[in-house]
Design a protein around this motif. Structure first.
Motif, PDB file in Angstrom:
ATOM      1  N   ARG A 152      13.830 -25.432   3.482  1.00 32.65           N
ATOM      2  CA  ARG A 152      12.474 -25.941   3.561  1.00 32.65           C
ATOM      3  C   ARG A 152      11.746 -25.374   4.777  1.00 32.65           C
ATOM      4  O   ARG A 152      10.567 -25.023   4.702  1.00 32.65           O
ATOM      5  CB  ARG A 152      12.481 -27.471   3.631  1.00 32.65           C
ATOM      6  N   ALA A 153      12.444 -25.275   5.905  1.00 31.08           N
ATOM      7  CA  ALA A 153      11.824 -24.711   7.103  1.00 31.08           C
ATOM      8  C   ALA A 153      11.367 -23.274   6.858  1.00 31.08           C
ATOM      9  O   ALA A 153      10.279 -22.868   7.276  1.00 31.08           O
ATOM     10  CB  ALA A 153      12.805 -24.765   8.272  1.00 31.08           C
ATOM     11  N   LEU A 154      12.179 -22.513   6.152  1.00 34.60           N
ATOM     12  CA  LEU A 154      11.818 -21.124   5.833  1.00 34.60           C
ATOM     13  C   LEU A 154      10.605 -21.075   4.917  1.00 34.60           C
ATOM     14  O   LEU A 154       9.710 -20.241   5.081  1.00 34.60           O
ATOM     15  CB  LEU A 154      13.000 -20.406   5.174  1.00 34.60           C
ATOM     16  N   THR A 155      10.574 -21.975   3.948  1.00 29.11           N
ATOM     17  CA  THR A 155       9.458 -22.015   3.002  1.00 29.11           C
ATOM     18  C   THR A 155       8.144 -22.257   3.727  1.00 29.11           C
ATOM     19  O   THR A 155       7.104 -21.694   3.367  1.00 29.11           O
ATOM     20  CB  THR A 155       9.673 -23.119   1.949  1.00 29.11           C
ATOM     21  N   TYR A 156       8.183 -23.094   4.768  1.00 31.35           N
ATOM     22  CA  TYR A 156       6.963 -23.433   5.496  1.00 31.35           C
ATOM     23  C   TYR A 156       6.672 -22.494   6.671  1.00 31.35           C
ATOM     24  O   TYR A 156       5.800 -22.784   7.481  1.00 31.35           O
ATOM     25  CB  TYR A 156       7.014 -24.884   5.957  1.00 31.35           C
ATOM     26  N   GLY A 157       7.402 -21.385   6.759  1.00 29.87           N
ATOM     27  CA  GLY A 157       7.005 -20.338   7.700  1.00 29.87           C
ATOM     28  C   GLY A 157       7.925 -20.028   8.850  1.00 29.87           C
ATOM     29  O   GLY A 157       7.591 -19.191   9.696  1.00 29.87           O
ATOM     30  N   ALA A 158       9.097 -20.674   8.935  1.00 31.02           N
ATOM     31  CA  ALA A 158      10.010 -20.374  10.032  1.00 31.02           C
ATOM     32  C   ALA A 158      10.641 -18.997   9.851  1.00 31.02           C
ATOM     33  O   ALA A 158      10.933 -18.571   8.736  1.00 31.02           O
ATOM     34  CB  ALA A 158      11.110 -21.434  10.125  1.00 31.02           C
ATOM     35  N   ALA A 159      10.856 -18.303  10.968  1.00 35.19           N
ATOM     36  CA  ALA A 159      11.522 -17.005  10.931  1.00 35.19           C
ATOM     37  C   ALA A 159      13.042 -17.163  10.946  1.00 35.19           C
ATOM     38  O   ALA A 159      13.775 -16.236  10.614  1.00 35.19           O
ATOM     39  CB  ALA A 159      11.090 -16.157  12.130  1.00 35.19           C
ATOM     40  N   GLY A 160      13.512 -18.343  11.311  1.00 32.67           N
ATOM     41  CA  GLY A 160      14.944 -18.603  11.360  1.00 32.67           C
ATOM     42  C   GLY A 160      15.185 -20.072  11.657  1.00 32.67           C
ATOM     43  O   GLY A 160      14.244 -20.841  11.908  1.00 32.67           O
ATOM     44  N   PHE A 161      16.452 -20.480  11.620  1.00 26.96           N
ATOM     45  CA  PHE A 161      16.812 -21.882  11.811  1.00 26.96           C
ATOM     46  C   PHE A 161      18.129 -21.939  12.583  1.00 26.96           C
ATOM     47  O   PHE A 161      19.117 -21.316  12.183  1.00 26.96           O
ATOM     48  CB  PHE A 161      16.966 -22.570  10.455  1.00 26.96           C
ATOM     49  N   ILE A 162      18.132 -22.679  13.696  1.00 24.69           N
ATOM     50  CA  ILE A 162      19.331 -22.785  14.522  1.00 24.69           C
ATOM     51  C   ILE A 162      19.757 -24.256  14.614  1.00 24.69           C
ATOM     52  O   ILE A 162      19.033 -25.073  15.191  1.00 24.69           O
ATOM     53  CB  ILE A 162      19.095 -22.240  15.940  1.00 24.69           C
ATOM     54  N   PRO A 163      20.909 -24.623  14.045  1.00 21.70           N
ATOM     55  CA  PRO A 163      21.413 -25.994  14.216  1.00 21.70           C
ATOM     56  C   PRO A 163      21.779 -26.241  15.679  1.00 21.70           C
ATOM     57  O   PRO A 163      22.265 -25.334  16.371  1.00 21.70           O
ATOM     58  CB  PRO A 163      22.668 -26.029  13.330  1.00 21.70           C
ATOM     59  N   LYS A 164      21.562 -27.448  16.165  1.00 19.45           N
ATOM     60  CA  LYS A 164      21.843 -27.751  17.570  1.00 19.45           C
ATOM     61  C   LYS A 164      23.333 -27.726  17.886  1.00 19.45           C
ATOM     62  O   LYS A 164      23.713 -27.640  19.058  1.00 19.45           O
ATOM     63  CB  LYS A 164      21.237 -29.111  17.946  1.00 19.45           C
ATOM     64  N   ARG A 165      24.160 -27.795  16.852  1.00 21.20           N
ATOM     65  CA  ARG A 165      25.603 -27.722  17.099  1.00 21.20           C
ATOM     66  C   ARG A 165      26.065 -26.288  17.324  1.00 21.20           C
ATOM     67  O   ARG A 165      27.244 -26.044  17.615  1.00 21.20           O
ATOM     68  CB  ARG A 165      26.360 -28.317  15.917  1.00 21.20           C
ATOM     69  N   SER A 166      25.169 -25.304  17.176  1.00 22.54           N
ATOM     70  CA  SER A 166      25.532 -23.894  17.315  1.00 22.54           C
ATOM     71  C   SER A 166      26.028 -23.603  18.733  1.00 22.54           C
ATOM     72  O   SER A 166      25.570 -24.198  19.714  1.00 22.54           O
ATOM     73  CB  SER A 166      24.332 -23.000  17.014  1.00 22.54           C
ATOM     74  N   SER A 167      26.952 -22.666  18.817  1.00 27.53           N
ATOM     75  CA  SER A 167      27.438 -22.230  20.125  1.00 27.53           C
ATOM     76  C   SER A 167      26.382 -21.346  20.793  1.00 27.53           C
ATOM     77  O   SER A 167      25.446 -20.873  20.139  1.00 27.53           O
ATOM     78  CB  SER A 167      28.740 -21.443  19.973  1.00 27.53           C
ATOM     79  N   ILE A 168      26.551 -21.125  22.081  1.00 22.57           N
ATOM     80  CA  ILE A 168      25.633 -20.237  22.805  1.00 22.57           C
ATOM     81  C   ILE A 168      25.621 -18.855  22.152  1.00 22.57           C
ATOM     82  O   ILE A 168      24.564 -18.240  21.974  1.00 22.57           O
ATOM     83  CB  ILE A 168      26.055 -20.110  24.280  1.00 22.57           C
ATOM     84  N   GLY A 169      26.804 -18.392  21.755  1.00 23.20           N
ATOM     85  CA  GLY A 169      26.897 -17.083  21.118  1.00 23.20           C
ATOM     86  C   GLY A 169      26.138 -17.017  19.804  1.00 23.20           C
ATOM     87  O   GLY A 169      25.480 -16.014  19.503  1.00 23.20           O
ATOM     88  N   GLU A 170      26.232 -18.088  19.006  1.00 27.66           N
ATOM     89  CA  GLU A 170      25.522 -18.123  17.727  1.00 27.66           C
ATOM     90  C   GLU A 170      24.007 -18.153  17.931  1.00 27.66           C
ATOM     91  O   GLU A 170      23.253 -17.492  17.209  1.00 27.66           O
ATOM     92  CB  GLU A 170      25.976 -19.335  16.919  1.00 27.66           C
ATOM     93  N   ILE A 171      23.570 -18.934  18.924  1.00 27.70           N
ATOM     94  CA  ILE A 171      22.137 -18.973  19.229  1.00 27.70           C
ATOM     95  C   ILE A 171      21.643 -17.595  19.657  1.00 27.70           C
ATOM     96  O   ILE A 171      20.603 -17.116  19.197  1.00 27.70           O
ATOM     97  CB  ILE A 171      21.854 -20.009  20.343  1.00 27.70           C
TER      98      ILE A 171
END
Length: 219
Positions: free
Chosen positions: A93-112
């Motif tokens: 849904r975030a992508l549909t409304y215009g986001a270039a990407g999505f980062i879950p807060k549980r992501s590691s520093i490396g993933e971010i």
């Protein structure tokens, strides 16, 4: 130089994002904001911002409406959504409304950092599978995103204040415009969203709200 605006109302997580951005292997300038209003203020005086990291769950943002409004006002700036909610449907849904990407807060520093590098390099993200979801909800989102894209930034601001329960006079005072201008904006909003009144417009906007798991647990 890549200029990145970090927008999050949680100081500790904003600090974590700043640290992740600061350790990228690219030259960056980091700017911080603690909400949508302060983000707009920064973007209004800093036309050189390249990327926004935007928390999905901030007071007054109405979920994805915060994304929609910033993309309308500042279309040249890419936005990556940040959220404790990592449901694939929410990401789509975030992508549909215009986001270039999505980062879950549980992501590691490396993933971010990997996501940030990919977006800065204009790589094709996120995975195409998130774009390929079908069904009535996806169709609704695509249609609503299309309709919202026809609204001006001021009309979107008026719509957001309607959702907050403000009356026309209160909206006029908040935006420093005349009440008849608010009424004109509301007429345009009703027509373009294909709704008949404030209640239907507010109901439609509530479909953009998404539960924040971290706040739900805390409550």
């Amino acid at each position: 130089m890549t200029r990145i605006l970090v927008v999050d109302d949680h100081p500790l997580f904003r600090l974590a994002l700043v640290q992740a951005v600061g350790n990228l292997e690219v030259e960056t300038e980091i700017i911080e904001a603690d909400g949508l209003d302060s983000a707009r203020e920064v973007l209004g005086r800093r036309a050189d911002v390249d990327l926004i990291l935007l928390d999905l769950h901030m007071p007054g943002s109405h979920g994805l409406m915060g994304l929609v409004s910033l993309r309308s006002e500042f279309p040249a700036v890419a936005v990556i959504m940040i959220s404790a909610n990592d449901d694939p449907l929410v990401m789509r849904r975030a992508l549909t409304y215009g986001a270039a990407g999505f980062i879950p807060k549980r992501s590691s520093i490396g993933e971010i950092q990997s996501m940030l590098r990919a977006v800065i390099a204009c790589e094709d993200l996120p995975p195409s599978a998130l774009h390929d979801r079908h069904g009535s909800e996806a169709a609704h989102d695509r249609e609503l995103a299309k309709r919202l894209a026809t609204l001006s930034p001021q009309q979107l601001r008026v719509l957001g204040l309607v959702a907050d329960g403000l009356l026309n006079k209160q909206i006029a005072d908040r935006l420093d415009i005349q009440e008849r201008t608010v009424k004109a904006h509301m007429s345009a909003v009703f027509e373009r969203l294909d709704v008949r009144n404030r209640t239907q417009a507010s109901t439609l906007l509530r479909s953009l709200e998404i539960a924040d798991p971290s706040r739900t647990v805390a409550d």
